[in-house]
Design a protein around this motif. Structure first.
Motif, short mmCIF file in Angstrom:
data_model
loop_
_atom_site.label_atom_id
_atom_site.label_comp_id
_atom_site.label_asym_id
_atom_site.label_seq_id
_atom_site.Cartn_x
_atom_site.Cartn_y
_atom_site.Cartn_z
N CYS A 85 -76.16 73.56 29.49
CA CYS A 85 -75.20 73.34 30.20
C CYS A 85 -73.98 73.77 29.65
CB CYS A 85 -75.08 71.80 30.65
SG CYS A 85 -76.60 71.12 31.56
N SER A 86 -73.68 73.60 28.58
CA SER A 86 -72.51 74.09 27.75
C SER A 86 -72.21 75.59 28.19
CB SER A 86 -72.37 73.86 26.23
OG SER A 86 -72.38 72.45 26.16
N TRP A 92 -71.27 76.36 31.56
CA TRP A 92 -69.76 76.00 31.84
C TRP A 92 -68.86 77.21 31.25
CZ3 TRP A 92 -66.17 73.06 34.24
CH2 TRP A 92 -65.03 73.04 33.52
N LYS A 135 -66.59 79.28 34.05
CA LYS A 135 -65.42 78.53 34.34
C LYS A 135 -64.36 79.54 34.55
CE LYS A 135 -62.22 75.37 32.15
NZ LYS A 135 -60.96 76.15 32.34
N LEU A 137 -65.86 61.63 38.62
CA LEU A 137 -65.88 63.16 38.93
C LEU A 137 -64.36 62.96 39.70
CD1 LEU A 137 -65.67 66.22 39.04
CD2 LEU A 137 -67.84 65.89 40.66
N ASP A 157 -61.46 66.70 37.08
CA ASP A 157 -61.21 65.95 35.78
C ASP A 157 -62.40 65.23 35.62
OD1 ASP A 157 -59.12 64.62 33.75
OD2 ASP A 157 -60.56 62.88 34.74
N ILE A 158 -63.25 65.02 34.58
CA ILE A 158 -64.57 64.61 34.50
C ILE A 158 -64.77 63.64 33.28
CG2 ILE A 158 -66.87 65.35 34.10
CD1 ILE A 158 -66.56 68.07 35.14
N ASN A 162 -71.50 64.29 31.01
CA ASN A 162 -70.02 65.30 31.11
C ASN A 162 -70.45 66.77 31.31
OD1 ASN A 162 -68.80 62.72 31.37
ND2 ASN A 162 -67.47 62.84 29.45
N VAL A 163 -71.26 66.79 30.50
CA VAL A 163 -71.37 68.38 30.04
C VAL A 163 -72.34 68.88 31.25
CG1 VAL A 163 -73.00 70.09 28.72
CG2 VAL A 163 -71.55 68.32 27.69
N LYS A 198 -70.05 69.20 34.26
CA LYS A 198 -69.55 70.60 34.37
C LYS A 198 -70.38 71.61 34.67
CE LYS A 198 -66.22 69.19 30.53
NZ LYS A 198 -65.88 69.93 29.06
#
Length: 247
Positions: A14-15, A18, A22, A82, A96-97, A208-209, A212
């Motif tokens: 997931c990172s 993102w 992004k 979110l 903003d998460i 959060n990850v 995103k």
């Protein structure tokens, strides 16, 4: 494969999603791109000088250990928020998460970088312009939100519902049409990425990850793969409960 190993794989994947997407699907917008968004709201919602629809979505999570009531929201479940600004293509412009579920959307907005950027004019938002057909003073470009947000020169909210005359009812109706785009964006996100249909069984930082990654994947799909048929299905959904029907 062990639970900790799977958790590490999910977090790393997931990172990576993102970080890779992004810049291309959630970029800092230019003044011309803000004007294009405003034109979309004028054409599709008949709401001029609007550069985004703002709202918050509660993402269900399991209760984090030793968190007390921080994540317990007014809907009576545990969540992280979110907060998102969306355009008329149901894409997220700024997000903003990770705020606590117990925190009100307005408070999250004031404390977020999104809110500070808007208030200090760091987003290259266009200068005030005349409303269509108006010869009055120029009106600022604004985002639209529900009654939970505070009225300001950067954010427009509906009139209180009591004692409305015809003009204010019409204004509230148009604002509701504009705000519906962020509600539909959340609906698309939830039904396409079905991890949001049940409480996410992860620690808050890992939740959060995941959010995103889903946000940028959502924008990627909306930018490159959305079809007119899908848009028609989305636009047939009923709008929020605060919609005012005009005779």
């Amino acid at each position: 494969m062990g639970t900790s190993t799977i958790a590490g794989v999910v977090r790393a994947t997931c990172s990576a999603i993102w970080m890779r997407l992004k810049a291309s699907v959630l970029p800092h917008l230019t003044r011309q791109q803000w004007l294009d968004i405003a034109q979309g709201f004028l054409e599709r919602a008949q709401f001029p000088n609007c550069i985004g629809a703002l709202d918050g979505k509660h993402i269900r999570v399991k209760k984090p250990p030793n968190s007390g009531s921080q994540y317990y929201n007014y809907k009576q479940f545990f969540s992280v928020v979110l907060l998102a600004l969306a355009d008329t293509n149901y894409r997220f412009i700024i997000v903003d998460i990770g705020s606590y579920g117990s925190t009100a959307d307005a408070r999250i907005f004031r404390a977020s970088r999104m809110g500070r950027w808007l208030q200090s004019n760091q987003l290259d938002v266009p200068q005030p312009a005349n409303l269509p057909g108006s010869t009055g003073p120029p009106a600022p470009y604004v985002v639209v939100g529900d009654e939970g947000f505070a009225l300001s020169s950067q954010l427009m909210r509906p009139f209180p519902r009591r004692g409305l005359d015809a003009k204010r009812r019409t204004f509230n109706y148009r604002l509701s049409r504009a705000r519906r785009f962020v509600e539909c964006a959340f609906g698309i996100l939830t039904h396409k990425w079905r991890v949001f249909l049940s409480p996410i069984q992860l620690a808050p930082q890992n939740v959060n990850v995941v959010i995103k990654a889903c946000v940028v994947l959502h924008n990627y799909v909306r930018t490159y793969e959305a079809t007119p048929d899908e848009d028609a299905q989305v636009e047939s959904l009923p709008s929020g409960s605060d919609t005012i029907q005009l005779g």
